[in-house]
Write a protein that holds these residues in place. Sequence first.
Motif, PDB file in Angstrom:
ATOM      1  N   GLU A 100       0.396  59.062  29.204  1.00  0.00           N
ATOM      2  CA  GLU A 100       0.453  60.507  28.971  1.00  0.00           C
ATOM      3  C   GLU A 100       1.736  60.896  28.247  1.00  0.00           C
ATOM      4  O   GLU A 100       1.710  61.708  27.322  1.00  0.00           O
ATOM      5  CB  GLU A 100       0.350  61.254  30.305  1.00  0.00           C
ATOM      6  CG  GLU A 100      -1.013  61.185  30.942  1.00  0.00           C
ATOM      7  CD  GLU A 100      -1.033  61.769  32.351  1.00  0.00           C
ATOM      8  OE1 GLU A 100       0.000  62.352  32.777  1.00  0.00           O
ATOM      9  OE2 GLU A 100      -2.059  61.630  33.022  1.00  0.00           O
ATOM     10  N   ARG A 101       2.847  60.319  28.661  1.00  0.00           N
ATOM     11  CA  ARG A 101       4.123  60.637  28.014  1.00  0.00           C
ATOM     12  C   ARG A 101       4.150  60.155  26.568  1.00  0.00           C
ATOM     13  O   ARG A 101       4.681  60.825  25.693  1.00  0.00           O
ATOM     14  CB  ARG A 101       5.272  60.034  28.795  1.00  0.00           C
ATOM     15  CG  ARG A 101       5.526  60.749  30.109  1.00  0.00           C
ATOM     16  CD  ARG A 101       6.701  60.175  30.831  1.00  0.00           C
ATOM     17  NE  ARG A 101       6.944  60.892  32.070  1.00  0.00           N
ATOM     18  CZ  ARG A 101       7.844  60.545  32.956  1.00  0.00           C
ATOM     19  NH1 ARG A 101       8.599  59.474  32.746  1.00  0.00           N
ATOM     20  NH2 ARG A 101       8.008  61.246  34.055  1.00  0.00           N
ATOM     21  N   LEU A 102       3.582  58.970  26.317  1.00  0.00           N
ATOM     22  CA  LEU A 102       3.512  58.484  24.939  1.00  0.00           C
ATOM     23  C   LEU A 102       2.631  59.391  24.089  1.00  0.00           C
ATOM     24  O   LEU A 102       2.933  59.664  22.928  1.00  0.00           O
ATOM     25  CB  LEU A 102       2.988  57.043  24.909  1.00  0.00           C
ATOM     26  CG  LEU A 102       3.961  55.969  25.374  1.00  0.00           C
ATOM     27  CD1 LEU A 102       3.243  54.628  25.482  1.00  0.00           C
ATOM     28  CD2 LEU A 102       5.146  55.870  24.432  1.00  0.00           C
ATOM     29  N   GLU A 103       1.540  59.843  24.674  1.00  0.00           N
ATOM     30  CA  GLU A 103       0.632  60.742  23.946  1.00  0.00           C
ATOM     31  C   GLU A 103       1.328  62.063  23.636  1.00  0.00           C
ATOM     32  O   GLU A 103       1.210  62.597  22.533  1.00  0.00           O
ATOM     33  CB  GLU A 103      -0.626  60.973  24.785  1.00  0.00           C
ATOM     34  CG  GLU A 103      -1.788  61.492  23.985  1.00  0.00           C
ATOM     35  CD  GLU A 103      -3.053  61.470  24.799  1.00  0.00           C
ATOM     36  OE1 GLU A 103      -3.762  62.489  24.760  1.00  0.00           O
ATOM     37  OE2 GLU A 103      -3.320  60.459  25.468  1.00  0.00           O
ATOM     38  N   GLU A 104       2.082  62.594  24.612  1.00  0.00           N
ATOM     39  CA  GLU A 104       2.837  63.829  24.398  1.00  0.00           C
ATOM     40  C   GLU A 104       3.877  63.652  23.296  1.00  0.00           C
ATOM     41  O   GLU A 104       4.178  64.597  22.564  1.00  0.00           O
ATOM     42  CB  GLU A 104       3.529  64.257  25.696  1.00  0.00           C
ATOM     43  CG  GLU A 104       2.591  64.767  26.756  1.00  0.00           C
ATOM     44  CD  GLU A 104       3.291  64.985  28.095  1.00  0.00           C
ATOM     45  OE1 GLU A 104       4.532  64.808  28.163  1.00  0.00           O
ATOM     46  OE2 GLU A 104       2.589  65.324  29.069  1.00  0.00           O
ATOM     47  N   ALA A 105       4.414  62.446  23.185  1.00  0.00           N
ATOM     48  CA  ALA A 105       5.426  62.170  22.165  1.00  0.00           C
ATOM     49  C   ALA A 105       4.812  61.924  20.801  1.00  0.00           C
ATOM     50  O   ALA A 105       5.530  61.716  19.829  1.00  0.00           O
ATOM     51  CB  ALA A 105       6.264  60.962  22.586  1.00  0.00           C
TER      52      ALA A 105
END
Length: 120
Positions: A100-105
């Motif tokens: 999720e954090r990678l996707e947000e980034a």
Amino acid sequence: MPSHWRKAVYTNPDLPQGLVDRDAYVVCVLEQLFRALKRRDILASPSQRWSDSRARLLQGKGWEAVREDVLAGLSLEENGEQHLKDLVEVLDATRRQMAERLEEAGSAVDLDDDDDGNDE
């Protein structure tokens, strides 16, 4: 022989064509041996650091005599299945959070379910 060593071993300009640079070859072998020792692909005996640590585990009567104390000291149950399931759940939650954090980034991350419903 790793490709990054081939030039040093086979094409030393100070040696006649076709001869192997023995010094480069020895260093190459030693480097590969050290890497294998670190990966535990090769074990050395008698050695505390490079030997098979599983060989020093308690077995039989020795293990039976201290099993309860060891498990209590580690806060583990006799049956480790629930402990492993809990660890899998934590690992899965952490992996999902990372995705999720990678996707947000802005990174493209795709978690697909396999036939068993597990993420790939």
